[in-house]
Design an enzyme around this catalytic site. Structure first.
Site, PDB file in Angstrom:
ATOM      1  N   ALA A  61      43.546  32.452  40.527  1.00  0.00           N
ATOM      2  CA  ALA A  61      43.760  31.434  41.564  1.00  0.00           C
ATOM      3  C   ALA A  61      45.106  30.759  41.325  1.00  0.00           C
ATOM      4  CB  ALA A  61      42.635  30.408  41.496  1.00  0.00           C
ATOM      5  N   GLY A 100      40.483  34.414  38.703  1.00  0.00           N
ATOM      6  CA  GLY A 100      40.149  34.889  40.048  1.00  0.00           C
ATOM      7  C   GLY A 100      40.605  36.320  40.283  1.00  0.00           C
ATOM      8  N   GLU A 103      37.921  38.345  38.901  1.00  0.00           N
ATOM      9  CA  GLU A 103      36.736  38.159  39.762  1.00  0.00           C
ATOM     10  C   GLU A 103      36.880  38.993  41.043  1.00  0.00           C
ATOM     11  OE1 GLU A 103      37.046  33.777  39.353  1.00  0.00           O
ATOM     12  OE2 GLU A 103      34.891  33.888  39.028  1.00  0.00           O
ATOM     13  N   GLU A 123      39.480  30.796  32.600  1.00  0.00           N
ATOM     14  CA  GLU A 123      39.297  29.503  33.283  1.00  0.00           C
ATOM     15  C   GLU A 123      38.939  28.377  32.326  1.00  0.00           C
ATOM     16  OE1 GLU A 123      38.322  32.404  34.436  1.00  0.00           O
ATOM     17  OE2 GLU A 123      38.330  32.473  36.623  1.00  0.00           O
TER      18      GLU A 123
HETATM   19  C1  LIG Z   1      37.312  29.032  42.308  1.00  0.00           C
HETATM   20  C2  LIG Z   1      38.225  29.190  41.137  1.00  0.00           C
HETATM   21  C3  LIG Z   1      38.493  30.594  40.855  1.00  0.00           C
HETATM   22  C4  LIG Z   1      39.297  31.049  39.930  1.00  0.00           C
HETATM   23  C5  LIG Z   1      39.908  30.204  38.958  1.00  0.00           C
HETATM   24  C6  LIG Z   1      41.172  30.791  38.385  1.00  0.00           C
HETATM   25  O1  LIG Z   1      41.523  31.908  38.640  1.00  0.00           O
HETATM   26  S1  LIG Z   1      42.048  29.761  37.441  1.00  0.00           S
HETATM   27  C7  LIG Z   1      43.448  30.731  36.984  1.00  0.00           C
HETATM   28  C8  LIG Z   1      43.118  31.686  35.940  1.00  0.00           C
HETATM   29  N1  LIG Z   1      44.268  32.392  35.518  1.00  0.00           N
HETATM   30  C9  LIG Z   1      44.934  32.061  34.432  1.00  0.00           C
HETATM   31  O2  LIG Z   1      44.589  31.178  33.706  1.00  0.00           O
HETATM   32  C10 LIG Z   1      46.167  32.877  34.147  1.00  0.00           C
HETATM   33  C11 LIG Z   1      47.348  31.987  33.933  1.00  0.00           C
HETATM   34  N2  LIG Z   1      48.563  32.733  33.732  1.00  0.00           N
HETATM   35  C12 LIG Z   1      48.841  33.353  32.583  1.00  0.00           C
HETATM   36  O3  LIG Z   1      48.074  33.427  31.662  1.00  0.00           O
HETATM   37  C13 LIG Z   1      50.204  33.966  32.481  1.00  0.00           C
HETATM   38  O4  LIG Z   1      51.034  33.314  33.384  1.00  0.00           O
HETATM   39  C14 LIG Z   1      50.247  35.491  32.774  1.00  0.00           C
HETATM   40  C15 LIG Z   1      49.603  35.827  34.103  1.00  0.00           C
HETATM   41  C16 LIG Z   1      49.545  36.248  31.643  1.00  0.00           C
HETATM   42  C17 LIG Z   1      51.730  35.943  32.839  1.00  0.00           C
HETATM   43  O5  LIG Z   1      52.368  35.546  31.638  1.00  0.00           O
HETATM   44  P1  LIG Z   1      53.961  35.580  31.519  1.00  0.00           P
HETATM   45  O6  LIG Z   1      54.286  35.162  30.123  1.00  0.00           O
HETATM   46  O7  LIG Z   1      54.467  36.867  31.992  1.00  0.00           O
HETATM   47  O8  LIG Z   1      54.515  34.503  32.537  1.00  0.00           O
HETATM   48  P2  LIG Z   1      54.346  32.921  32.553  1.00  0.00           P
HETATM   49  O9  LIG Z   1      53.098  32.512  31.891  1.00  0.00           O
HETATM   50  O10 LIG Z   1      55.616  32.320  32.077  1.00  0.00           O
HETATM   51  O11 LIG Z   1      54.170  32.651  34.106  1.00  0.00           O
HETATM   52  C18 LIG Z   1      55.225  32.910  35.015  1.00  0.00           C
HETATM   53  C19 LIG Z   1      55.189  31.844  36.084  1.00  0.00           C
HETATM   54  O12 LIG Z   1      53.992  31.990  36.833  1.00  0.00           O
HETATM   55  C20 LIG Z   1      53.282  30.767  36.878  1.00  0.00           C
HETATM   56  N3  LIG Z   1      51.847  31.080  36.895  1.00  0.00           N
HETATM   57  C21 LIG Z   1      51.204  31.922  36.098  1.00  0.00           C
HETATM   58  N4  LIG Z   1      49.906  32.003  36.439  1.00  0.00           N
HETATM   59  C22 LIG Z   1      49.749  31.191  37.493  1.00  0.00           C
HETATM   60  C23 LIG Z   1      48.630  30.849  38.295  1.00  0.00           C
HETATM   61  N5  LIG Z   1      47.432  31.384  38.089  1.00  0.00           N
HETATM   62  N6  LIG Z   1      48.835  29.968  39.284  1.00  0.00           N
HETATM   63  C24 LIG Z   1      50.059  29.434  39.536  1.00  0.00           C
HETATM   64  N7  LIG Z   1      51.165  29.734  38.793  1.00  0.00           N
HETATM   65  C25 LIG Z   1      50.994  30.590  37.794  1.00  0.00           C
HETATM   66  C26 LIG Z   1      53.698  30.057  35.610  1.00  0.00           C
HETATM   67  O13 LIG Z   1      53.505  28.685  35.713  1.00  0.00           O
HETATM   68  C27 LIG Z   1      55.156  30.435  35.524  1.00  0.00           C
HETATM   69  O14 LIG Z   1      55.843  29.605  36.421  1.00  0.00           O
HETATM   70  P3  LIG Z   1      57.276  29.044  36.056  1.00  0.00           P
HETATM   71  O15 LIG Z   1      57.621  28.177  37.218  1.00  0.00           O
HETATM   72  O16 LIG Z   1      58.151  30.240  35.902  1.00  0.00           O
HETATM   73  O17 LIG Z   1      57.122  28.297  34.774  1.00  0.00           O
END
Ligand SMILES: CC/C=C\CC(=O)SCCNC(=O)CCNC(=O)[C@H](O)C(C)(C)COP(=O)(O)OP(=O)(O)OC[C@H]1O[C@@H](n2cnc3c(N)ncnc32)[C@H](O)[C@@H]1OP(=O)(O)O
Length: 719
Positions: A61, A100, A103, A123
Site C-alpha cells: 500500500a 499489500g 496480499e 505491516e
Molecule cells: C489495508 C492495508 C494494506 C496493506 C498495508 C501495506 O501494504 S503497508 C506497506 C507495506 N510495505 C512495506 O512496508 C514496504 C516498504 N518498503 C520497503 O521495504 C522498501 O522501500 C523496498 C520496497 C524493499 C525497496 O527498498 P529500496 O531500498 O530499494 O528503496 P527505498 O526503501 O529507499 O524506497 C524508495 C522510495 O520508495 C518509497 N517507498 C517505499 N515503499 C513505499 C510504500 N509502500 N509506500 C510509499 N512509498 C514507499 C520510499 O519512501 C522511498 O522514497 P524516497 O522519497 O526516495 O525516500
C-alpha cells in the site's frame, strides 16, 4: 498506473506502473480494477499475468496515503475480484512483493517468483497488520506456525524460502514475466476452485490453544509495549478458528484500532525518517544530491581493539578489501583470530562464504599507503589519535580520506593536525560495530562535502543507519544522553532506586533502563570522562555544596561506586549485583540500598516518594530539551536525524518514533510546561532550563514535526 497489453495472443498482461516501488496508490488500485475487468471481459483472453515495472512487483500500500483521506477503490474487494475471476491470474514477482503487494499476489491463483525476489508482510513494522486479507490467506496457505512467524516479525523471505513454505509455485532465474506468461498459458482452462486460498480451511494444527498462548507470550515480551504484534497474533488466531468471512471481519476490526493509533503514526514516521536522513545537508549548504562520493575499493582500519575488530568485519562484509593494522604482534594475532571467527559466524548466518581473504593484517602503518579510506580506531586519547593522524598523513596516497572512530573527541582538533583537514570526518560506530545499526558521520567546518558523501555512502553499504551530524561534545547521541543520565542520578539522590527508574524506562519501551545499561557498558567509562573534565573530587565532603561542581548540580554517586571498584557487570557489582563478574542477570543489591541511604544522610537529603511519571518526565524531557538545543545549534539538520539516532542506536522504542517525535506527540506546550516546572524546583540544573527553540516553537503555535524545519529556518532568519 496499471498498463494493459495482450501478449502471446491470449494472455492479458497487467503491469503496475508507480515508481519507485509500484506502491498501491489510489490510481494504481483503480488501474488494477479497470485492467482486470478488461481482461476478464475480453473473450480472446484465456489467462492473466500481473507484474510490476522496473523489476519490482509491488512494495505494498502507498504509506503516504495513510495520513490522508483514502480515496479510490479499496484493496479488499479488488483482491476478491481477482481471486473469484474465472480465468487464471498469475502474479509474476520480481524484486519485492511486500505488504499489500504480497496480499495482491495471494489473491492471484498462482505465483511465480524470480530467484532474487523477496516477499513478506512487513505491516507490523508500520504499526499495522496485513489487513487486505493477508492475515487470513497466509495461514490458510502455509499453516499457522509459519504464518505467525512471518506476520508477527514482518521479516522478508527469499524466493527459495517462499517456495519451500508454499507461498510461491515456481522460482525462476530467467525472465519472470516470460515464465509467468508461459505458465499462464499452461494452466488456462483448469479448474480454479483449489487455487482460491480464501476457500481453503486452515491446515490442522494440534494443540492450537497452547501454540497461540506460547506465541502471544513471546510476542508480548519482545513487543515492549507495541500493540501491532499482538493484533497480528489475534488476527491469525481468527484465521485458524473462524470461517473466512468472520476472520475478515476480525481482521477489519483489529486494523481499525491500529490504523489510527499513535504507534502506527510513530512507526510510519520512522520508515520515512530513515530514508530522509540519507538526504543529508550541511550548514554550508552542501547536500547529498550535489556532493559526489569518492569510490572506495580498499580501506584500512588502524587499531584492532573491540571497535577496530567490529569495523574490520563490517567493512569486509561489504566486499571491500581491508588492511587491518595493529602494531603489537600479540594483539594482532588475537585480533586476526577474533575477526576470522566473526566473519565465519556472520557468513554462516547469511549462507555465504566468509570474506576471510578480504582482510590483510599488518603491524606496519606503511601498509595503508594505497588505500582510499582509513578508519582510525585506536584508544580514545587525543594525543595518540593525533600521532596516528600525523603518521597517516605522511603515509597515505594523496586524497585518502581519514576517518576517526571516536565517541567523544574533537574531530576538528584532529583535522587541524593534518595537512588536509577537508579529508577528515568522524565515523562514530557503536559496539559491536559489525552488529549495531547506527553510524554518526561527524563533519567539522572544514570537512569537504565529498568526504561526508563518501563516509555516508560507505555507511549505507555497511547496512548502517548513517546520520550526518555536526561536531560538538558527544555529537548528537551522547550529548543528549548526558542530561538523561544526570537526571537519573539526581532521582536516586532524592529517593528513587535503580529498580524504580529502570522499571519506568523499561515500561516506556527501552530494552534496558539507564542503570542496567550503565552496568552493561561499565561505570568506569563515564568516571574516566568526568575525571577528565575535572569533576571528580575525593569524596568525604558533605552537604549541598559538595554536590555543586563547576557551578551546577552534580551527583558524585557514580564516582563513589567506582571508588569501591563497582564497575558494573564486568566486576559483578554496579547499580545491581551479579552472580559473578561477567554475569548478566541483575539482582537487587542490599549493599547499594544501604549505601544510598547513608549517602542521603551524609548530604542531608530526605528521600521522598518518586513515581514513574516523574522519572519519565525528568529523564526524557531533559534528553528532548538537549535535542532542541542541538537543532537550534544546527548540529542535526532536522528532528528525523535525532530520532533515527535514538531509535537505531540508543534503544528508544521505535513505536514511540524517537525523542523529537515523542515530544511532538506529547505536545510541545506540555513538554515546555513540565520543564519549567522542574526547573523551578531545581534551579541549579541547567539542562532543565527549556531551550529557546522549544519556547519559540511553542510561541509560534507548536507546528507539527514535519514543519519544524521550515519553522526553525524562519525563526533563525528573525534572529
Ligand atoms: C489495508 C492495508 C494494506 C496493506 C498495508 C501495506 O501494504 S503497508 C506497506 C507495506 N510495505 C512495506 O512496508 C514496504 C516498504 N518498503 C520497503 O521495504 C522498501 O522501500 C523496498 C520496497 C524493499 C525497496 O527498498 P529500496 O531500498 O530499494 O528503496 P527505498 O526503501 O529507499 O524506497 C524508495 C522510495 O520508495 C518509497 N517507498 C517505499 N515503499 C513505499 C510504500 N509502500 N509506500 C510509499 N512509498 C514507499 C520510499 O519512501 C522511498 O522514497 P524516497 O522519497 O526516495 O525516500
Amino acid at each position: 498506473m496499471a498498463e494493459y497489453n495482450r501478449v502471446s495472443e491470449c494472455v492479458g498482461l497487467i503491469t503496475l506502473r508507480n515508481p519507485p516501488v509500484n506502491a498501491l496508490s489510489a490510481a494504481v488500485r483503480q488501474g488494477i480494477v479497470d485492467t482486470v475487468q478488461r481482461a476478464l471481459s475480453d473473450p480472446n483472453v484465456k489467462s492473466v499475468v500481473i507484474c510490476g515495472q522496473n523489476g519490482i512487483f509491488c512494495g505494498g500500500a502507498d504509506i503516504k496515503e495513510f495520513g490522508s483521506n483514502m480515496t479510490g477503490p479499496p484493496l479488499i474487494p479488488m483482491i476478491h475480484a481477482i481471486e473469484s475471476a474465472n480465468k487464471p491470474v498469475v502474479a509474476a514477482i520480481e524484486g519485492s512483493a511486500l505488504g499489500g503487494g504480497l496480499e495482491l499476489a495471494l489473491g492471484c491463483h498462482y505465483r511465480i517468483a524470480h530467484s532474487k525476489a523477496r516477499l513478506g508482510l512487513p505491516e507490523v513494522s508500520l504499526g499495522l497488520l496485513p489487513a487486505a486479507g493477508g492475515s487470513q490467506r497466509l495461514p490458510r496457505l502455509i499453516g499457522v506456525p509459519a504464518a505467525l512467524n512471518l506476520i508477527t516479525t514482518g521479516r522478508h523471505v527469499t524466493a527459495a524460502e517462499a517456495l519451500q513454505l508454499g507461498i510461491v509455485d515456481q522460482v525462476t532465474d530467467h525472465n519472470t514475466v516470460a515464465a509467468a506468461v508461459k505458465f499462464a498459458l499452461s494452466v488456462a482452462g483448469r479448474s480454479l476452485d483449489p487455487r482460491r486460498i480464501s476457500t481453503h480451511p486452515c491446515p490442522q494444527q494440534p494443540d492450537l490453544d497452547a501454540l497461540f498462548e506460547e506465541v502471544m507470550q513471546k510476542v508480548r515480551q519482545s513487543a515492549r509495549g507495541a500493540i501491532a504484534p499482538i493484533a497480528c497474533v489475534q488476527a491469525v488466531r481468527a484465521a485458524a478458528t473462524l470461517p473466512y468471512a468472520q476472520g475478515m471481519e476480525r481482521e477489519r476490526e483489529l486494523m481499525a484500532t491500529l490504523f489510527t493509533s499513535g504507534q502506527a503514526r510513530a512507526l510510519q514516521y520512522c520508515f520515512f525518517a530513515e530514508r530522509a536522513v540519507g538526504r543529508w545537508r550541511m550548514p554550508s549548504g552542501a547536500r547529498w544530491d550535489t556532493s559526489k562520493p569518492r569510490p572506495v575499493h580498499k580501506a584500512a582500519v588502524i587499531g584492532l581493539g573491540t571497535m577496530g575488530r567490529g569495523i574490520t568485519v563490517a567493512l569486509a562484509q561489504t566486499g571491500l578489501s581491508v588492511i587491518a593494522v595493529e602494531t603489537q604482534e600479540k594483539q594482532l594475532m588475537e585480533a586476526k583470530q577474533a575477526i576470522s571467527g566473526m566473519l565465519e559466524r556472520g557468513a554462516k548466518r547469511r549462507g555465504v562464504a566468509p570474506a576471510l581473504d578480504g582482510v590483510i593484517y599488518s603491524q606496519n602503518i606503511q601498509a595503508v599507503a594505497d588505500v582510499d579510506l582509513v578508519i582510525e580506531a585506536v584508544f580514545e586519547d587525543i594525543a595518540l589519535k593525533t600521532k596516528v593522524f600525523q603518521q597517516l598523513s605522511a603515509v597515505c596516497k594523496p586524497g585518502t580520506l581519514l576517518c576517526t572512530n571516536t565517541s567523544a573527541l574533537d574531530v576538528d582538533q584532529l583535522a587541524s593536525e593534518t595537512p588536509n583537514p577537508e579529508l577528515v570526518v568522524g565515523m562514530h560506530f557503536f559496539a559491536p560495530a559489525h552488529v549495531m545499526k547506527l553510524l554518526e558521520v561527524v563533519y567539522g567546518p572544514r570537512s569537504s562535502p565529498q568526504a561526508v558523501a563518501t563516509a555516508m555512502q560507505l555507511g549505507k553499504k555497511m547496512g548502517k543507519a548513517s546520520v550526518a551530524v555536526g561536531n560538538c561534545r558527544g555529537f548528537v547521541g551522547n550529548r543528549m544522553l548526558k542530561p538523561y543520565i544526570e537526571e537519573a542520578f539526581f532521582l536516586l539522590e532524592e529517593g528513587a532506586t535503580p529498580e524504580l527508574v529502570d522499571q519506568a524506562l523499561e515500561e516506556f519501551g527501552f530494552p534496558m533502563g539507564v542503570f542496567r545499561m550503565s552496568d552493561l557498558s561499565g561505570l568506569d567509562v563515564g568516571w574516566r570522562v568526568r575525571k577528565g573534565d575535572g569533576l571528580v573530587e575525593p569524596g568525604t565532603a558533605s552537604g549541598r555544596s559538595a554536590r555543586i561542581r563547576q557551578g551546577r548540580r552534580y551527583s558524585p554517586l557514580g564516582d563513589l561506586l567506582c571508588e569501591e571498584g563497582h564497575f558494573g557487570q564486568k566486576t559483578g557489582r554496579g547499580w545491581y549485583q551479579y552472580d559473578k563478574p561477567g554475569s548478566r542477570v541483575a539482582r537487587f543489591d542490599p549493599w547499594l540500598h544501604s549505601f544510598l541511604g547513608a549517602y542521603r544522610a551524609q548530604h542531608g537529603l530526605v528521600a521522598r516518594r518518586i513515581d514513574h511519571q516523574e522519572v519519565l518526565e525528568r529523564c526524557l524531557y531533559a534528553l528532548i530539551n538537549e535535542g532542541f538545543h542541538i537543532l537550534d545549534d544546527g548540529i542535526a539538520a532536522g528532528p528525523e536525524d535525532i530520532d533515527v539516532i535514538y531509535v537505531s542506536g540508543y534503544g528508544w522504542p521505535r513505536h514511540r518514533g524517537g525523542p523529537m517525535f515523542y515530544a511532538n506527540m506529547v505536545g510541545l506546550a506540555k513538554v515546555l510546561e513540565r520543564l519549567e516546572h522542574y526547573q523551578q524546583l531545581h534551579p541549579e540544573v541547567p539542562h532543565l532550563q527549556p531551550s529557546s527553540l522549544l519556547r519559540r516553537l511553542v510561541a509560534s503555535g507548536s507546528p507539527p514535526i514535519h514543519k519544524w524545519g521550515e519553522a526553525i529556518k524562519k525563526l533563525h532568519s528573525q534572529l
